[in-house]
Design an enzyme around this catalytic site. Structure first.
Site, short mmCIF file in Angstrom:
data_model
loop_
_atom_site.label_atom_id
_atom_site.label_comp_id
_atom_site.label_asym_id
_atom_site.label_seq_id
_atom_site.Cartn_x
_atom_site.Cartn_y
_atom_site.Cartn_z
CG HIS A 62 17.96 28.92 22.31
ND1 HIS A 62 17.75 28.31 21.09
CD2 HIS A 62 18.24 30.22 22.04
CE1 HIS A 62 17.90 29.19 20.13
NE2 HIS A 62 18.21 30.36 20.68
CB CYS A 194 20.04 35.91 10.25
SG CYS A 194 20.07 37.37 9.20
#
EC number: 2.7.1.211
Length: 654
Positions: A62, A194
């Site tokens: 994605h 992250c």
């Protein structure tokens, strides 16, 4: 010799061009991933927006990243929450390490499958290292664009004979220091990241030198949660992660866990909704800017405060005359930092907020221009107008809040001016027009508002004092330092000056003195409790400065930074203020705190009941503040939570 490079960005898809602010994803819309734009696609073809090397193709397909030859890191994110679809809607035609050219087909995106899954198809482009390399990003495309069409231009900083290696060297050096201080590669089990943090799984966390890592240039803070040793980096986390992996080897990676962490923290960020979370985030951002802008000058503020306190004591005991040359020179040394605070803060706040530091420094100078300060000091001349628009002039000497507002607005004003002024005229007209606009916003907008509010508060507090000195002390003691932050305290100062000049004393100044002691006691408690060497040094200097009557180092260096400290200190201040009002402690000079004790000796009487009331109220407040903050206001665990640019990550640790 510095030069600039212009890089064109083409639309990665055909469709409707959007600004990032309109993207329903706070991670992108708030610019946390860098400057960029978005497109609502109407076709399945996704093309490379720039030429360069493919640095990332996510496992879930994605998102992909490209680094240009000029060092710009471009992230293209296909849809919102599409990570949950595990790659099904995407056919990826590239792989990491490929060289691509602008307009080259790189992904096929099944729009219907994404829509059927209830997800947004919005294609988002972000320059993830915007802060490091971009002067600005100009959107040139219209509302409807074609894939491969130029829609934006990056103005990239570049130094002669240095391109991407400069950025690489910086991250390589930071990576080396981080690896060394987590205990070396031999102490690392694995590493993921992250959207803002490196997340180490260490064999022995006790081997990590947290104090050193926290003070590295490029590291915001360190947090420990969920069995992870988390080094908060911010937008450049991917660059630092890549640099660390390059040094310790790919065997330490876990791509699946990294993808999960990124997805989870992105999802947690989007959970922040409603009025209260937004208000809370706004307050946190405001306090973050205040403290970050103040940190570079905390040391000299504390030293200046101590010097001013010593001078106050010397003049109070008649050792030094306020008219002597010695006093005048020493007072100038101690007072200059405070007098010119808007100039200094204009520069530091602009660097924090992305405005032009030189222009904001000039705006600070305009706010304290001598003639304006003189006019503002007299009721007969404070009310004036600008081109027929009425305004009330205010003295911004030593002020904080107005210049922070100007610095925040500065980048938007500058961006607007650059859009309407031709390139060949910008160097002359953009700075002066920006300075003019920002100054007028303060003079015509902020100044009158602050004046009305501060006068209203002052009148109310005086009325309350006339009704009940103890109640007035409780309220004023609890609120005064908050009033200082927003510049609302200036309404009280003329009342204090008038009381002393007319009556020879001021009850109100006694309460204001208490607030200084309470803030000083709070940082003294932090000094006594913390094991962090840097914070201990700052806290001690700030405490001494507050006891000398200058609370800025305590407020902006420590107490506001760790918000609970400020809240608890304000509670102690309220209690001390109530005690001061109850005892009707009087003040006989424009001095206070602990070093200003001569100002509480009653003229013609000497040491008596008023001075004893001063000792009881001030040292009781000191004791209350130290004890409350030590027990309830501060813990070293708060060090790991400060200044994280992605507070939402505290919601849940993936």
């Amino acid at each position: 010799m510095n030069k600039q490079a212009l890089i064109s960005i083409t639309a990665p898809a055909s469709g409707k061009l959007l600004t990032l602010s309109k993207v329903p994803d706070p991670v992108f819309s708030q610019g946390l991933m860098g400057q960029g734009f978005a497109i609502e696609p109407n076709s399945s073809d996704i093309v490379a927006p720039v030429s360069g090397t493919v640095t990332l193709v996510s496992d879930t397909k994605h998102a992909f990243g490209i680094k240009t030859n000029d060092g710009a890191d471009i992230l293209v994110h296909l849809g919102i929450d599409t990570v949950e679809l595990k790659g099904a809607p995407f056919e990826v035609l590239i792989k990491q390490g490929d060289i691509v050219t602008s307009g080259q087909s790189v992904v096929k995106m099944n729009l219907k499958m994404i829509q059927d899954a209830g997800k947004s198809t919005t294609v988002i482009l972000a320059v993830t290292n915007s802060n490091d390399i971009l002067n600005d990003l100009m959107i040139t495309g219209t509302s409807e664009v074609k894939g491969g069409q130029i829609v934006a231009v990056m103005n990239v900083k570049e130094t002669e004979n240095q391109t991407t290696t400069k950025s690489g060297n910086k991250y390589d050096q930071l990576a080396t220091e981080i690896i060394k201080n987590v205990g070396g590669a031999e102490n690392i089990n694995s590493l993921i990241h992250c959207i803002t943090r490196l997340r180490f799984y260490l064999k022995d966390e006790s081997k990590a030198n947290t104090a050193v890592i926290e003070n590295l240039d490029g590291v915001i803070t360190v947090a420990k949660a969920g069995g992870q040793y988390q080094v908060v980096i911010g937008q450049a986390v991917v660059d630092v992660y890549d640099a660390v992996i390059k040094q310790i080897g790919p065997g330490f990676t876990n791509d699946a866990a990294t993808a999960e962490a990124v997805a989870q923290t992105t999802k947690d960020a989007k959970k922040v909704h409603g009025v209260w979370p937004n208000v809370k985030q706004g307050v946190n951002n405001f306090i973050g800017v205040l403290t970050a802008s103040m940190i570079p000058i905390i040391g000299i503020l504390a030293g200046s405060g101590i010097l001013k306190g010593i001078l106050a004591a010397l003049t109070g005991f008649k050792v030094l005359s306020a008219t002597s040359g010695t006093y005048v020179i020493l007072n100038a040394v101690g007072d200059a930092t405070f007098y010119f605070l808007p100039v200094v803060l204009g520069f530091t706040a602009a660097k924090k907020l992305g405005s032009d530091p030189i222009v904001l420094g000039i705006v600070g100078g305009i706010l304290i221009y001598p003639q304006i300060v003189t006019l503002a000091g007299k009721a007969s001349t404070a009310s004036t107008n600008f081109l027929g628009v009425p305004t009330t002039l205010v003295s911004y000497v030593s002020s904080v809040f107005p210049i922070i507002v100007a610095a925040w607005l500065g980048k938007y004003v500058e961006k607007f001016l650059k859009k309407i002024i031709p390139t060949y005229l910008r160097s002359v007209f953009v700075p002066i027009l920006e300075a003019l606009i920002l100054s007028l916003v303060i003079f015509i907008g902020v100044g009158p508002i602050v004046t009305v509010i501060s006068k209203g508060l002052s009148a109310g507090l005086v009325s309350i004092y006339n009704f009940s000195p103890a109640l007035s002390g409780l309220i004023l003691g609890g609120l005064y330092q908050t009033m200082v932050i927003f510049g609302l305290h200036w309404g009280l100062i003329p009342i204090v000056i008038n009381d002393i000049a007319t009556n020879g004393h001021s009850y109100i100044n006694s309460i204001l003195s208490i607030t200084m002691v309470a803030q000083g006691g709070a940082v003294l408690a932090v000094f006594l409790k913390t094991k962090n060497k840097k914070l201990k040094e700052m806290s001690l200097a700030a405490a001494i400065s507050a006891f000398c009557g200058v609370t800025e180092p305590a407020l902006y260096g420590v107490n506001l930074k760790y918000k609970r400290v400020f809240v608890v200190a304000s509670i102690a201040s309220a209690i001390g203020g109530a005690l001061t009002g109850f005892l009707r402690v009087d003040n006989y000079a424009l001095s206070g705190a602990l070093i200003g004790f001569p100002a509480f000796i009653t003229p013609g009487v000497g040491i008596g009941s008023n001075f004893y009331g001063y000792l009881i109220s001030h040292y009781a407040t000191l004791l209350i503040s130290v004890v409350l903050v030590y027990l309830f206001g501060y813990t070293d665990k708060m060090l790991a939570k400060r200044n994280d640019p992605m507070n939402v990550e505290n919601v849940k640790v993936a």
